[in-house]
Motif scaffolding. Structure first.
Motif, PDB file in Angstrom:
ATOM      1  N   ASP A 105      49.569   0.065  -0.210  1.00 50.18           N
ATOM      2  CA  ASP A 105      49.865   0.745   1.048  1.00 50.18           C
ATOM      3  C   ASP A 105      51.298   0.425   1.449  1.00 50.18           C
ATOM      4  N   ARG A 106      52.133   1.440   1.581  1.00 52.91           N
ATOM      5  CA  ARG A 106      53.553   1.231   1.905  1.00 52.91           C
ATOM      6  C   ARG A 106      53.751   0.750   3.333  1.00 52.91           C
ATOM      7  N   ARG A 107      52.729   0.793   4.157  1.00 53.02           N
ATOM      8  CA  ARG A 107      52.848   0.355   5.547  1.00 53.02           C
ATOM      9  C   ARG A 107      52.360  -1.081   5.730  1.00 53.02           C
ATOM     10  N   ARG A 108      52.121  -1.783   4.638  1.00 53.39           N
ATOM     11  CA  ARG A 108      51.651  -3.164   4.716  1.00 53.39           C
ATOM     12  C   ARG A 108      52.631  -4.054   3.955  1.00 53.39           C
ATOM     13  N   LEU A 109      52.938  -5.197   4.530  1.00 53.36           N
ATOM     14  CA  LEU A 109      53.828  -6.137   3.852  1.00 53.36           C
ATOM     15  C   LEU A 109      53.170  -6.664   2.581  1.00 53.36           C
ATOM     16  N   ALA A 110      53.932  -6.776   1.532  1.00 51.13           N
ATOM     17  CA  ALA A 110      53.431  -7.366   0.294  1.00 51.13           C
ATOM     18  C   ALA A 110      53.190  -8.855   0.520  1.00 51.13           C
ATOM     19  N   PRO A 111      52.164  -9.431  -0.098  1.00 47.91           N
ATOM     20  CA  PRO A 111      51.890 -10.867   0.084  1.00 47.91           C
ATOM     21  C   PRO A 111      53.084 -11.756  -0.256  1.00 47.91           C
TER      22      PRO A 111
END
Length: 151
Positions: A3-9
């Motif tokens: 999801d491009r709207r979520r920060l990568a871990p």
């Protein structure tokens, strides 16, 4: 697909790792001798200046990636960190007391950058988890930078 709207871990890991150079500079100022003091102050200043300017670039990137009309204030806010950082270098350029006062001012600017992050979130321009990362990073770097200026 992510999801491009979520920060990568990895953003969280690398974000907190980004506090280590400033923490190391503060440790040098506390535990190092007088022969390394100016180097510690200079590195603390340079690191804070780089990161604050980088943050403006991040804000610019958020605006550029947004779909739809981006409020004008976002573009202005995105260039302010570099301009404010430049003002903190004035004391160095003129031979005034440096870098302690400049570090304190820069630390305040970094901590206050949360106000922009809050507005970016309210405008719907940030990914999920943005404030959960930005709050501890801005406060952490701001406090470490102020501490470096006060030591």
């Amino acid at each position: 697909m992510t999801d491009r709207r979520r920060l990568a871990p990895i953003a969280r890991v690398l974000g907190f790792a980004g506090l280590l150079p400033q923490a190391a500079a503060v440790a040098v100022l506390i535990f190092g001798g007088p022969d390394v003091r100016f180097a510690g102050l200079g590195l603390a200043y340079a690191y804070a200046a780089l990161i604050f300017s980088f943050l403006g670039g991040v804000w610019w990137g958020l605006a550029a990636m947004a779909r739809g009309l981006v409020p004008r204030w976002v573009w202005i806010a995105a260039v302010l960190p570099t301009l404010l950082t430049l003002t903190t270098a004035w004391r160095l350029a003129t031979g005034s007391a440096w870098p302690g006062p400049s570090l304190i001012l820069l630390g305040v600017f970094i901590a206050a950058s949360l106000l922009v992050d809050l507005r970016l979130k309210a405008a719907g321009l940030t990914p999920e988890g943005w404030l959960a990362l930005r709050i501890p990073l801005s406060l952490g770097l701001g406090v470490l930078t102020i501490a470096a200026g006060l030591i």
